[in-house]
Design an enzyme around this catalytic site. Structure first.
Site, PDB file in Angstrom:
ATOM      1  N   TYR A 282      46.241   8.739  13.697  1.00  0.00           N
ATOM      2  CA  TYR A 282      45.157   8.818  14.460  1.00  0.00           C
ATOM      3  C   TYR A 282      43.859   8.706  13.655  1.00  0.00           C
ATOM      4  O   TYR A 282      43.035   9.547  14.008  1.00  0.00           O
ATOM      5  CB  TYR A 282      45.193   9.814  15.688  1.00  0.00           C
ATOM      6  CG  TYR A 282      46.434   9.882  16.154  1.00  0.00           C
ATOM      7  CD1 TYR A 282      46.736   9.240  17.186  1.00  0.00           C
ATOM      8  CD2 TYR A 282      47.191  11.090  15.945  1.00  0.00           C
ATOM      9  CE1 TYR A 282      47.806   9.076  17.829  1.00  0.00           C
ATOM     10  CE2 TYR A 282      48.538  11.224  16.692  1.00  0.00           C
ATOM     11  CZ  TYR A 282      48.744  10.289  17.586  1.00  0.00           C
ATOM     12  OH  TYR A 282      50.044  10.382  18.220  1.00  0.00           O
ATOM     13  N   TYR A 410      52.198  13.352  27.295  1.00  0.00           N
ATOM     14  CA  TYR A 410      52.244  12.686  26.081  1.00  0.00           C
ATOM     15  C   TYR A 410      53.638  12.533  25.535  1.00  0.00           C
ATOM     16  O   TYR A 410      54.576  13.485  25.608  1.00  0.00           O
ATOM     17  CB  TYR A 410      51.439  13.389  24.950  1.00  0.00           C
ATOM     18  CG  TYR A 410      51.772  12.812  23.617  1.00  0.00           C
ATOM     19  CD1 TYR A 410      50.903  11.447  23.181  1.00  0.00           C
ATOM     20  CD2 TYR A 410      52.869  13.001  22.737  1.00  0.00           C
ATOM     21  CE1 TYR A 410      51.063  10.906  22.051  1.00  0.00           C
ATOM     22  CE2 TYR A 410      52.922  12.375  21.595  1.00  0.00           C
ATOM     23  CZ  TYR A 410      52.146  11.628  21.293  1.00  0.00           C
ATOM     24  OH  TYR A 410      52.348  10.756  20.150  1.00  0.00           O
ATOM     25  N   ASP A 511      61.084  15.455  28.959  1.00  0.00           N
ATOM     26  CA  ASP A 511      61.028  14.946  27.373  1.00  0.00           C
ATOM     27  C   ASP A 511      60.724  16.745  27.037  1.00  0.00           C
ATOM     28  O   ASP A 511      59.576  17.262  26.950  1.00  0.00           O
ATOM     29  CB  ASP A 511      59.582  14.348  27.234  1.00  0.00           C
ATOM     30  CG  ASP A 511      59.058  14.219  25.833  1.00  0.00           C
ATOM     31  OD1 ASP A 511      59.640  14.924  25.166  1.00  0.00           O
ATOM     32  OD2 ASP A 511      58.315  13.162  25.595  1.00  0.00           O
ATOM     33  N   LYS A 540      61.492  17.190  17.135  1.00  0.00           N
ATOM     34  CA  LYS A 540      60.558  18.045  16.443  1.00  0.00           C
ATOM     35  C   LYS A 540      61.472  19.261  15.616  1.00  0.00           C
ATOM     36  O   LYS A 540      61.940  19.139  14.596  1.00  0.00           O
ATOM     37  CB  LYS A 540      59.658  18.552  17.365  1.00  0.00           C
ATOM     38  CG  LYS A 540      58.624  17.372  17.562  1.00  0.00           C
ATOM     39  CD  LYS A 540      57.234  18.098  18.412  1.00  0.00           C
ATOM     40  CE  LYS A 540      56.209  17.070  18.546  1.00  0.00           C
ATOM     41  NZ  LYS A 540      55.448  16.756  17.400  1.00  0.00           N
TER      42      LYS A 540
HETATM   43  N1  PMP Z   1      57.115  13.710  23.119  1.00  0.00           N
HETATM   44  C1  PMP Z   1      56.424  14.661  23.051  1.00  0.00           C
HETATM   45  C2  PMP Z   1      56.345  15.777  24.046  1.00  0.00           C
HETATM   46  C3  PMP Z   1      55.740  15.105  21.734  1.00  0.00           C
HETATM   47  O1  PMP Z   1      55.034  16.049  21.646  1.00  0.00           O
HETATM   48  C4  PMP Z   1      56.028  14.008  20.921  1.00  0.00           C
HETATM   49  C5  PMP Z   1      55.278  14.334  19.467  1.00  0.00           C
HETATM   50  N2  PMP Z   1      53.997  15.042  19.367  1.00  0.00           N
HETATM   51  C6  PMP Z   1      56.850  12.729  21.086  1.00  0.00           C
HETATM   52  C7  PMP Z   1      57.438  12.731  22.122  1.00  0.00           C
HETATM   53  C8  PMP Z   1      56.797  11.839  19.836  1.00  0.00           C
HETATM   54  O2  PMP Z   1      57.499  12.639  18.866  1.00  0.00           O
HETATM   55  P1  PMP Z   1      57.577  11.748  17.371  1.00  0.00           P
HETATM   56  O3  PMP Z   1      56.043  11.968  16.791  1.00  0.00           O
HETATM   57  O4  PMP Z   1      58.678  12.345  16.652  1.00  0.00           O
HETATM   58  O5  PMP Z   1      57.868  10.283  17.667  1.00  0.00           O
END
Ligand code: PMP
Length: 700
Positions: A282, A410, A511, A540
């Site tokens: 970003y 997100y 998610d 993560k």
């Molecule tokens: N979903 C959520 C809830 C996240 O917090 C993130 C990353 N911050 C993602 C998806 C995307 O994961 P990545 O950065 O490994 O592509």
């Protein structure tokens, strides 16, 4: 930069065993370096087998320090003392035993700190420290750590000393493998000639071959490392020392070059080189982001190239839950790398993937029975969306092609994932025409810590009433909306939503990429609500922050519907089920399962709540909230990310605010005093108004 703050410049002189001639090599190098005009000092961080000595300046030298001093006694001395001893113990034994005898407890971190302090304090300043290790590489410092751990902490290049005798190759190669395993650079190899009687016993041919073999191996695996054979010499006279120093001159020259054109210089311009070549998350490629250069990490610390240590408050964006360089994770990675780093997953399988898949499914809410490995969180979300669409198609529900998501969510940066992110902060207008148009409902308004009100679901009801038969699935982050606003909402919302989905024939996708693996105080946040979604994504912290890996799991019904009439699921990444990532994830699950994450997260919750509470009183703060190991200070206006980043680094903490949020999610292993330091840095920044004037940055 004033000399005293200059990054540590040091070389470790370590032995492939005890009594191989380390002290003579260190002293010889000292002489050679001083002869080249380098203000070098030989330092024994830890000396065993000498009576307690007076380490104050001017006090008589004892132990190895006396040898160092003797080696340069005839050279015109600069003001810098030739030798220093930092800790001494009387028993001639391993540091562990010798220290224990005196009721002392050694640790690598403390010893490394002692070395850095010596570097900043020694007067006049030294240009290079020769740090002589005590014993062999694996000589224990305590029950867990060895000399090698101290060397890894300091991160200095190593001169390995090996005695040339029968068995030398084995000792040298084992030591080199150990150095390689810890990522330490080899500056050189000093091969010390044995005393005459041993020389004769081993035979000249063997000794010559040892040198030839080691030279060839160095050229192959350690280009740039210098091999110096070191002769026996009569050390009672300066000529003897001169002989040793001359033998070590090629190595001393290489060290001299490193001092004159130091790595630190290269690290210093790392930001400039980065700015010329790379793009950051970003970030603009013209208005360049401020960067710190990270060089090493350990536990909850990030060590910058100039040696400054930062207390990590971010877990590298939710991932490093066990902190950095966890020995179990590193060992798992190394072991798998030696066996099989990667094979394609089409038509092949392997134990790391199968075992991890089974364990993840067992840890997930009941009913999730099949799992697909993806290479990142965003890809796991793409997989979840595609699963939902293919499932609806399998059910004959071809009209169901849209997704419903709450505002403030997100889910990642790929197109499908982006389409279900908050439409404003997710910049949908920027990608209009490319990002599919989805349905959005109000952010769950019910706070986690307030009584649940049914009205929180009224917008969801309204949308289901209008579009119920178009919706393939609802996707959301359970309980904690992360990068979309660090918002904690009531678990009853999820129960109500699951009900609405079931009635409308829409699937429910959780998610858990940010929330999974204990961060909210439950292993998966779904457990707060007791809801099993149809599809669940995690990532993560899955590998403890070591490698990129994510997974999408689904129920038996979803899997069966996707695969009706001979259909297959249409996704298959090249690095699917990467064995390295799976092996590390397995080790991370071991630590979580055996470990104390529940107590750790509960303790962090208490400490964050306590430490951030004072922020409530400051002007400009709109909310302070804590859940599990997440602490958030929300401001009334966007914060100045650049100014805050600089402020925090100056205070020795790593915190990266975004939007209106200054937040903490430290590794689970963070000690209470470090949590307190993180919280007080946040409070200080807020109180001093450092956050003012919007110059915001993004978060993942
Ligand atoms: N979903 C959520 C809830 C996240 O917090 C993130 C990353 N911050 C993602 C998806 C995307 O994961 P990545 O950065 O490994 O592509």
């Amino acid at each position: 930069m004033p000399e005293r703050e200059a990054p540590l410049r040091a070389v470790f002189v370590a032995g492939a065993g005890t009594d191989v001639g380390k002290t003579v090599v260190t002293a010889g190098l000292l002489r050679a370096l001083r002869g080249l005009g380098v203000a070098a000092q030989a330092v024994k961080p830890l000396q065993t087998g000498v009576a307690p000595v007076d380490t104050s300046p001017g006090a008589p030298l004892a132990g190895d320090a006396a040898v160092y001093a003797a080696a340069v006694a005839d050279l015109p001395g600069g003001a810098l003392a030739p030798a220093a001893v930092l800790r001494t113990f009387a028993l001639p034994a391993s540091p562990f035993l010798a220290a224990s005898e005196e009721g002392a407890v050694l640790d690598a971190a403390g010893l490394a700190r002692g070395i850095r302090e010596h570097w900043t304090r020694v007067s006049p300043p030294a240009e290079l420290l020769l740090l002589e290790a005590a014993g062999g590489l694996l000589a224990p410092l305590n029950a867990r750590e060895a000399m090698l751990d101290l060397m890894a902490r300091v991160g200095a290049p190593v001169v390995l000393v090996v005695r040339n005798e029968l068995g030398a190759l084995n000792h040298a190669l084992l030591s080199l493998a150990a150095l390689q395993g810890r990522g330490l650079a080899l500056a050189g190899l000093a091969v010390v000639e044995p005393p005459r009687e041993l020389r004769e016993a081993s035979g000249a041919r063997i000794l010559e071959d040892n040198i030839r073999f080691l030279r060839a191996r160095l050229a192959q695996d350690w280009p740039g490392a210098v091999l110096c054979p070191v002769p026996q010499a009569e050390l009672s006279a300066p000529q003897g020392w001169e002989r040793i120093a001359r033998a070590l001159l090629p190595l001393a020259r290489a060290l001299y070059e490193a001092v004159k054109a130091p790595d630190a210089g290269k690290a210093g311009d790392m930001e400039a080189r980065d700015h010329a070549a790379l793009w950051h998350p970003y970030a603009s490629a013209t208005r360049l982001p401020p960067l710190e250069t990270a060089a090493l990490s350990h536990e909850n610390r990030i060590v910058l190239a100039d040696g400054r240590e930062l207390i990590d408050g971010m877990s590298s964006w939710w991932a490093a839950v066990h902190g950095y360089n966890h020995p179990r994770l590193t060992a798992a990675l190394r072991a798998q790398a030696a066996r099989m780093p990667h094979v394609m997953f089409g038509g092949l399988t392997h134990a790391p993937a199968v075992t991890l898949g089974e364990r993840l499914l067992a840890a997930m809410p009941p009913g999730l029975v099949r799992l697909f490995f993806a290479d990142s969180g965003s890809v796991a979300v793409e997989v979840a969306l595609k699963m939902a669409l293919q499932c609806q198609q399998g059910r004959g529900e071809r009209r169901r092609t849209r997704f419903l998501a709450p505002r403030g969510g997100y889910h990642g940066d790929t197109l499908g994932a982006m389409s279900v992110c908050d439409p404003v902060t997710g910049m949908h207008s920027l990608f209009a025409g490319l990002v599919p148009q989805q349905l959005f409902m109000e952010r769950p308004a019910c706070r986690f810590d307030a009584p649940f009100a049914e009205s929180a679901l009224s917008d969801a009801r309204r949308i289901f009433a209008g579009h119920g038969d178009e919706i393939a699935a609802v996707i959301l982050e359970p309980v904690v909306q992360g990068a979309g606003g660090m918002w904690f909402y009531h678990p009853d919302y999820l129960r109500g939503l699951a009900d609405l989905c079931r009635k409308a024939g829409a699937l429910l996708i959780f998610d858990e990429i940010a929330t999974g693996f204990g961060r909210t105080g439950r292993f998966f946040a779904a457990e707060w609500a007791g809801v099993t979604p149809d599809i669940l994504c995690c990532g993560k912290a899955l590998t403890g922050g070591v490698l990129t890996l994510a997974a999408t799991a689904c129920t038996a019904a979803v899997a069966e519907d996707i695969c009706r009439e001979g259909r297959v699921f249409m996704h298959g990444p090249t690095f699917m089920g990467n064995p390295l990532a799976c092996a590390v994830a397995g080790a991370s699950l071991d630590i979580l399962e055996e470990g104390h994450w529940q107590e750790q997260v509960a303790a962090l919750e208490r400490q964050l709540a306590h430490g951030l509470a004072p922020c409530r009183q400051f002007e400009g703060v709109s909310d302070v909230r804590v859940l599990g190991a997440i602490g958030v200070v929300e401001m009334e206006a966007p914060v100045n990310g650049r100014a805050l980043q600089r402020f925090f680094v100056e205070r020795g903490v790593w915190i990266r605010p975004f939007g209106k949020l200054i937040y903490l999610m430290p590794p689970y292993i963070t000690p209470p005093e470090d949590v307190a330091q993180l919280c007080s840095a946040v409070a200080e920044a807020v109180a001093a108004g450092v956050w003012r004037t919007g110059d915001t940055q993004g978060a993942a």
